[in-house]
Design an enzyme around this catalytic site. Structure first.
Site, PDB file in Angstrom:
ATOM      1  N   GLU A  48       0.935  -1.336  -0.363  1.00 29.05           N
ATOM      2  CA  GLU A  48       0.010  -0.742   0.166  1.00 29.05           C
ATOM      3  C   GLU A  48       0.719   1.371   0.010  1.00 29.05           C
ATOM      4  O   GLU A  48       1.554   1.643   1.028  1.00 29.05           O
ATOM      5  CB  GLU A  48      -0.713   0.386   1.201  1.00 29.05           C
ATOM      6  CG  GLU A  48      -1.776   0.951   0.816  1.00 29.05           C
ATOM      7  CD  GLU A  48      -1.377   2.601   1.512  1.00 29.05           C
ATOM      8  OE1 GLU A  48      -1.147   3.273   0.450  1.00 29.05           O
ATOM      9  OE2 GLU A  48      -1.722   2.586   2.820  1.00 29.05           O
ATOM     10  N   CYS A  80      -2.054   8.541   3.430  1.00 30.09           N
ATOM     11  CA  CYS A  80      -2.117   8.377   1.990  1.00 30.09           C
ATOM     12  C   CYS A  80      -3.462   8.607   0.831  1.00 30.09           C
ATOM     13  O   CYS A  80      -3.297   8.668  -0.312  1.00 30.09           O
ATOM     14  CB  CYS A  80      -1.287   6.193   1.399  1.00 30.09           C
ATOM     15  SG  CYS A  80      -3.465   5.612   2.413  1.00 30.09           S
TER      16      CYS A  80
END
Length: 463
Positions: A236, A270
């Protein structure tokens, strides 16, 4: 901040005061390898534990997180500068992940029976593989670790954690929470190690899979090491998520949501909203209202309720962000507000809005990991979607439109990301998959998907 402020130690630092907090001794390589062996031994017993018993302990982990929320949130604020309020929100999300996993895990991992040709019976069973190694960043000290750890513990695996150096205390706190809730000792092991030892852990024969949250460069390096040892990875990575404000958007809602989406967790997430692509019809009105709202945000002590924007986690991160802003301006971007490092103690950076953002500028091409928004003008909805997809990243994104069916169709068929939020901003939901495409990585967590990333999907056929 370097991994070790003095030889052999990691020193954590309060980003709001720049004062050291605590020294943690770095494990020697042999000590770390011995910890991996202990985790493997704990796994050998845990894999024999019923799914229902695993779920019971995971449910207790959620309860223990809630019981210790005040202390944990305070520690995360001390180590990362996260607003205290955001820390409590993060812990509640972690507890909700435990709740959902405990409730749904046994069914998600239950055997499946299928008919096979010629009257044969097929059984699909999901069996734990072993020790899973997680390399995690600092921006969500609780959530980043809980996200992969709880799924893998439910699946029957053992878990290793290498947390970011500046939140070392949070990683150890989480271990204590897990064990206080009844998780067997060593099954969740925190490794306080340097990068060279970490590479050795990736290659260690006891480690059956690796998951990393971090930059694309870090992900590529770790995936290459794991790949050379034929080990699966889940990555990720970063993103520069685009939020589209289309012709028929509710402008007030879009402005309010885009402010929250950009500054949540001090802009260091993120899936923060980072690029704001606004059609010609709404562009001038959006910029005016958005700049006013961002300019009004109070920057200050993350422990104070009135603070809307705390410090960044480290000085080097702030310096990198400011360099990206400066380069963008040198290449034609315009600062509408912010854009200067304040003269004060702490790693603060103001809420900043850039316009005239174009390809070739960091504000367009890169991830700006801090409270800096890039506003981009688009001729119409079609061009807005083209600009959104003109990125090497693809984690999340958003669409503002009063025609929900139209927005959902755009999200489904045209938005090249792993997640899309319609008329809102979201970080993570326990029952929905989380993950991205392109340079934002691969693999999925949450929603049952994470439980099956590191299991042996075994086929059994009986005649």
């Amino acid at each position: 901040m370097k991994d070790a402020a003095k030889s052999g130690y990691i020193t954590t630092v309060d980003p709001a005061t720049e004062q050291p907090l605590k020294d943690y001794p770095i494990m020697e390589r042999e000590e770390a390898l011995a910890a991996v062996e202990r985790c493997h031994e704990a796994f050998l017993h845990w894999r024999e534990t019923s799914k229902e018993s695993r779920a019971e302990i995971i449910s207790k982990i959620g309860a223990t997180l809630r019981d210790r929320a005040d202390d944990f949130a305070s520690l995360m604020t001390d180590e990362t500068g996260k607003r205290l309020e955001d820390g409590h929100t993060e812990i509640e999300l972690c507890a909700a992940i435990c709740d959902w996993t405990a409730e749904q895990g046994p069914e998600e991992l239950a055997d499946e029976v299928r008919e096979v040709a010629n009257g044969e019976r097929g059984v699909i069973t999901y069996q734990p593989q072993g020790v899973i190694y997680g390399i995690q960043p600092w921006n969500f000290p609780a959530y980043q670790a809980v996200r992969y750890a709880i799924a893998n513990l439910m699946a029957g695996n053992g878990v290793l954690l290498k947390h970011a150096s500046n939140c070392t205390g949070s990683g150890l706190f989480l271990r204590d929470v897990f064990e206080a809730a009844g998780l067997p000792e060593h099954l969740f092991t925190v490794l306080v190690i340097d990068h060279d030892t970490s590479d050795d852990i990736v290659k260690n024969h006891r480690v059956r899979g690796v998951t990393l949250t971090g930059s694309a460069a870090s992900g590529a390096k770790v995936a290459a090491i794991a790949g050379s040892a034929i080990k699966k990875t889940v990555l990720e990575l970063g993103s520069n998520d685009a939020y589209l404000v289309l012709d028929d958007a509710d402008l007030d809602l879009a402005v309010k949501t885009c402010v929250i989406g950009r500054i949540y967790n001090n802009g260091q997430t993120c899936v923060n909203a980072k690029r704001f692509i606004v059609t010609e019809k709404n562009y001038d009105a959006f910029v005016k209202a958005y700049v006013e709202a961002m300019s009004a945000l109070k920057m200050g002590d993350p422990r104070e309720k009135s603070t809307k924007l705390g410090p960044m986690a480290r000085g080097d991160l702030r310096d990198t962000l400011h360099e990206q802003v400066t380069k963008s301006v040198d290449r034609g971007a315009t600062i509408e507000c912010g854009g200067e490092i304040p003269d004060r103690t702490g790693y603060y950076y103001p809420a900043t809005v850039l316009t005239d953002v174009k390809p070739g500028q960091p504000a367009y091409d890169e991830e700006l990991f801090g409270p800096v928004a890039s506003v981009i003008r688009a001729k119409d909805d079609v061009e807005a979607m083209h600009i959104a997809n003109d990125s090497r990243f693809g984690l999340g994104g958003g669409i503002f439109s009063q025609d929900e069916d139209y927005a959902v169709n755009l999200a489904r068929s045209h938005f090249d990301t792993g997640m899309v939020f319609i008329n809102g901003f979201n970080v993570a939901t326990p029952n929905m998959p989380f993950g991205g495409v392109k340079d934002s990585g691969y693999g999925r967590e949450h929603g049952g998907f994470g439980m099956k990333e590191f299991v042996n999907v075994k086929t059994i056929i009986t005649n």
